[in-house]
Design a protein around this motif. Structure first.
Motif, PDB file in Angstrom:
ATOM      1  N   TRP A  74      -9.531  -0.099  -5.895  1.00 19.30           N
ATOM      2  CA  TRP A  74      -8.320  -0.947  -6.162  1.00 19.30           C
ATOM      3  C   TRP A  74      -8.686  -2.221  -5.719  1.00 19.30           C
ATOM      4  N   GLU A  75      -8.662  -3.596  -6.576  1.00 23.66           N
ATOM      5  CA  GLU A  75      -8.737  -4.558  -6.028  1.00 23.66           C
ATOM      6  C   GLU A  75      -7.171  -5.177  -6.103  1.00 23.66           C
ATOM      7  N   SER A  76      -6.080  -4.504  -6.537  1.00 24.51           N
ATOM      8  CA  SER A  76      -4.785  -5.149  -7.088  1.00 24.51           C
ATOM      9  C   SER A  76      -3.984  -3.894  -7.315  1.00 24.51           C
ATOM     10  N   ARG A  77      -2.164  -4.309  -6.363  1.00 27.75           N
ATOM     11  CA  ARG A  77      -1.915  -3.326  -6.857  1.00 27.75           C
ATOM     12  C   ARG A  77      -0.604  -4.004  -6.764  1.00 27.75           C
ATOM     13  N   SER A  78       0.722  -3.228  -8.008  1.00 32.28           N
ATOM     14  CA  SER A  78       1.652  -4.163  -7.918  1.00 32.28           C
ATOM     15  C   SER A  78       2.656  -2.654  -8.263  1.00 32.28           C
ATOM     16  N   THR A  79       3.538  -2.873  -8.071  1.00 35.49           N
ATOM     17  CA  THR A  79       4.911  -2.086  -8.839  1.00 35.49           C
ATOM     18  C   THR A  79       6.399  -3.222  -8.907  1.00 35.49           C
ATOM     19  N   SER A  80       6.734  -2.735  -9.083  1.00 32.21           N
ATOM     20  CA  SER A  80       8.138  -3.978 -10.080  1.00 32.21           C
ATOM     21  C   SER A  80       9.135  -2.332 -10.280  1.00 32.21           C
ATOM     22  N   GLY A  81      10.344  -2.393 -10.187  1.00 29.25           N
ATOM     23  CA  GLY A  81      11.616  -0.971 -10.586  1.00 29.25           C
ATOM     24  C   GLY A  81      10.802  -0.264 -10.578  1.00 29.25           C
ATOM     25  N   GLY A  82      10.715   0.538 -11.826  1.00 31.29           N
ATOM     26  CA  GLY A  82       9.941   1.783 -12.414  1.00 31.29           C
ATOM     27  C   GLY A  82       8.666   1.082 -12.916  1.00 31.29           C
ATOM     28  N   ARG A  83       8.254   0.131 -12.290  1.00 32.97           N
ATOM     29  CA  ARG A  83       6.966   0.068 -12.981  1.00 32.97           C
ATOM     30  C   ARG A  83       5.824  -0.603 -12.669  1.00 32.97           C
ATOM     31  N   GLY A  84       4.340  -0.142 -12.421  1.00 33.03           N
ATOM     32  CA  GLY A  84       3.282  -1.157 -12.102  1.00 33.03           C
ATOM     33  C   GLY A  84       2.282  -0.684 -12.549  1.00 33.03           C
ATOM     34  N   SER A  85       1.167  -1.282 -11.932  1.00 33.52           N
ATOM     35  CA  SER A  85      -0.257  -1.187 -12.049  1.00 33.52           C
ATOM     36  C   SER A  85      -0.701  -1.008 -10.936  1.00 33.52           C
ATOM     37  N   LEU A  86      -2.583  -0.928 -11.243  1.00 33.03           N
ATOM     38  CA  LEU A  86      -3.552  -0.251 -10.050  1.00 33.03           C
ATOM     39  C   LEU A  86      -4.701  -1.381 -11.219  1.00 33.03           C
ATOM     40  N   LYS A  87      -4.993  -2.327 -10.933  1.00 30.19           N
ATOM     41  CA  LYS A  87      -6.610  -3.160 -11.579  1.00 30.19           C
ATOM     42  C   LYS A  87      -7.878  -3.314  -9.986  1.00 30.19           C
TER      43      LYS A  87
ATOM     44  N   PHE B  21       1.100  -1.201  -0.269  1.00 32.53           N
ATOM     45  CA  PHE B  21       0.356   0.125   0.457  1.00 32.53           C
ATOM     46  C   PHE B  21       1.171   1.017  -0.163  1.00 32.53           C
ATOM     47  N   TYR B  22       2.057   1.540   0.674  1.00 36.69           N
ATOM     48  CA  TYR B  22       3.282   2.776   0.935  1.00 36.69           C
ATOM     49  C   TYR B  22       3.408   2.301  -0.332  1.00 36.69           C
ATOM     50  N   LEU B  23       3.815   1.417  -1.213  1.00 32.25           N
ATOM     51  CA  LEU B  23       4.545   1.457  -2.620  1.00 32.25           C
ATOM     52  C   LEU B  23       3.424   2.199  -3.398  1.00 32.25           C
ATOM     53  N   THR B  24       2.260   1.199  -3.867  1.00 29.72           N
ATOM     54  CA  THR B  24       1.979   1.900  -4.954  1.00 29.72           C
ATOM     55  C   THR B  24       0.590   2.887  -4.246  1.00 29.72           C
ATOM     56  N   SER B  25       0.840   3.746  -3.275  1.00 28.33           N
ATOM     57  CA  SER B  25       0.277   5.055  -3.295  1.00 28.33           C
ATOM     58  C   SER B  25       0.015   6.289  -3.547  1.00 28.33           C
ATOM     59  N   GLY B  26       1.627   6.179  -4.022  1.00 23.02           N
ATOM     60  CA  GLY B  26       1.525   7.235  -5.138  1.00 23.02           C
ATOM     61  C   GLY B  26       0.756   7.617  -6.805  1.00 23.02           C
ATOM     62  N   MET B  27       0.670   5.572  -6.262  1.00 27.38           N
ATOM     63  CA  MET B  27      -0.199   5.502  -8.116  1.00 27.38           C
ATOM     64  C   MET B  27      -1.493   5.639  -7.887  1.00 27.38           C
TER      65      MET B  27
ATOM     66  N   ASP C 260       8.227  10.855 -10.000  1.00 29.51           N
ATOM     67  CA  ASP C 260       6.099  10.817  -9.891  1.00 29.51           C
ATOM     68  C   ASP C 260       6.154   9.887 -11.054  1.00 29.51           C
ATOM     69  N   TRP C 261       5.387   9.325 -10.964  1.00 35.15           N
ATOM     70  CA  TRP C 261       4.799   8.063 -11.178  1.00 35.15           C
ATOM     71  C   TRP C 261       3.568   8.639 -12.503  1.00 35.15           C
ATOM     72  N   LYS C 262       3.532   8.453 -14.075  1.00 32.25           N
ATOM     73  CA  LYS C 262       2.754   9.153 -15.512  1.00 32.25           C
ATOM     74  C   LYS C 262       2.060   7.478 -15.770  1.00 32.25           C
ATOM     75  N   ILE C 263       1.084   7.643 -16.592  1.00 26.90           N
ATOM     76  CA  ILE C 263       0.487   6.858 -16.527  1.00 26.90           C
ATOM     77  C   ILE C 263       1.436   6.234 -18.088  1.00 26.90           C
ATOM     78  N   TYR C 264       0.621   5.405 -18.219  1.00 26.20           N
ATOM     79  CA  TYR C 264       1.388   4.180 -20.312  1.00 26.20           C
ATOM     80  C   TYR C 264       0.199   4.121 -20.011  1.00 26.20           C
ATOM     81  N   SER C 265      -0.815   3.655 -19.397  1.00 23.73           N
ATOM     82  CA  SER C 265      -1.488   3.078 -20.510  1.00 23.73           C
ATOM     83  C   SER C 265      -2.945   3.013 -19.803  1.00 23.73           C
ATOM     84  N   ILE C 266      -3.918   3.160 -20.098  1.00 20.75           N
ATOM     85  CA  ILE C 266      -5.352   2.824 -19.308  1.00 20.75           C
ATOM     86  C   ILE C 266      -5.865   1.551 -20.601  1.00 20.75           C
TER      87      ILE C 266
END
Length: 257
Positions: free
Chosen positions: A82-95, A23-29, A118-124
């Motif tokens: 958000w039911e699923s959060r993940s981050t690895s290196g410089g990439r992440g996702s919210l589902k 939750f801490y690592l994905t809070s920015g997303m 900062d996190w930027k949105i790569y795709s929707i």
């Protein structure tokens, strides 16, 4: 018994810490996602556009983004879950899903890249309604596959007639554009210039797509098939990666046999 209880409590403690870390690592997303949909609900496309990655922006205009919000009711945003959060290196996702002001629920996946701090949105990605096979990336429908193939072939055919791959190059994903210049594509497809083949005739012919079309383990959509032309058939394999709001070309192979 007390020892077992301590072990169980210890495991629970580790799990709780792991969840807290995610939750801490994905809070920015989550913050960026909230800002995106709040901006969409206010009609502030400029603000929403500023939250996108450079790769996303390269193939999507502010007007494209605005139309996407409206077409998918995201401009009626009320709240996100958000039911699923993940981050690895410089990439992440919210589902998860978006709830609209009318009470509708829209499944959605956001992918992110880290830009400086900062996190930027790569795709929707919003899956199509109806019967679907669950996967990380939604397999496009048969009609969507046909549109991807025919659009790519049409731009390729026009570029061959113009003896320049600049237009064709503009349809590729940002990743591919960085690896191959229009001049390199001119070299790769130069034989078509010399042969004087006019492939624009394929515009009025529906291609036959092989049933093996699929998304591979690297998230690449691979579509193969042929155009039922005579006396020779035009065979193709096209590859796409999901970038921004849709699939973008990353590979194109064509043979006339």
């Amino acid at each position: 018994m007390n020892k077992l209880l301590k072990i169980v409590l210890g495991v629970v403690g580790v799990v709780a810490l792991a969840i807290s870390a995610v939750f801490y690592l994905t809070s920015g997303m989550v913050k960026v996602a909230d800002e995106l949909f709040l901006a969409a609900s206010r009609g502030d496309t400029e603000k929403a556009y500023s939250l996108l990655s450079d790769d996303f922006k390269s193939g999507t205009s502010q007007e494209d983004l605005k139309k996407y919000f409206i077409a998918n009711s995201l401009n009626n945003f009320k709240e996100a879950s958000w039911e699923s959060r993940s981050t690895s290196g410089g990439r992440g996702s919210l589902k998860g899903s978006i709830t609209t002001r009318e009470g509708g629920v829209i499944p959605i996946t956001l992918n992110f890249v880290k830009s400086d701090s900062d996190w930027k949105i790569y795709s929707i990605q919003k899956p199509s309604s109806g019967l679907q096979v669950e996967s990380e990336l939604q397999m496009p429908s048969e009609n969507e596959q046909l549109n991807l193939v025919t659009n790519s072939m049409q731009v390729f055919a026009e570029s061959v007639n113009e003896k320049s791959m600049k237009k064709f190059h503009s349809t590729f994903s940002s990743m591919f554009k960085m690896q191959f210049t229009p001049e390199k594509l001119d070299e790769a497809y130069g034989s078509f210039y010399q042969a004087g083949v006019d492939l624009t005739v394929l515009e009025n012919i529906e291609p036959k797509i092989n049933s093996s079309a699929a998304i591979d383990d690297n998230g690449v959509l691979v579509i193969s098939g042929y155009y039922p032309t005579e006396p020779s058939q035009v065979k193709f394999t096209q590859k796409f990666a999901y970038e921004g709001l849709n699939w973008k070309l990353i590979g194109f192979n064509i043979n006339i046999e």
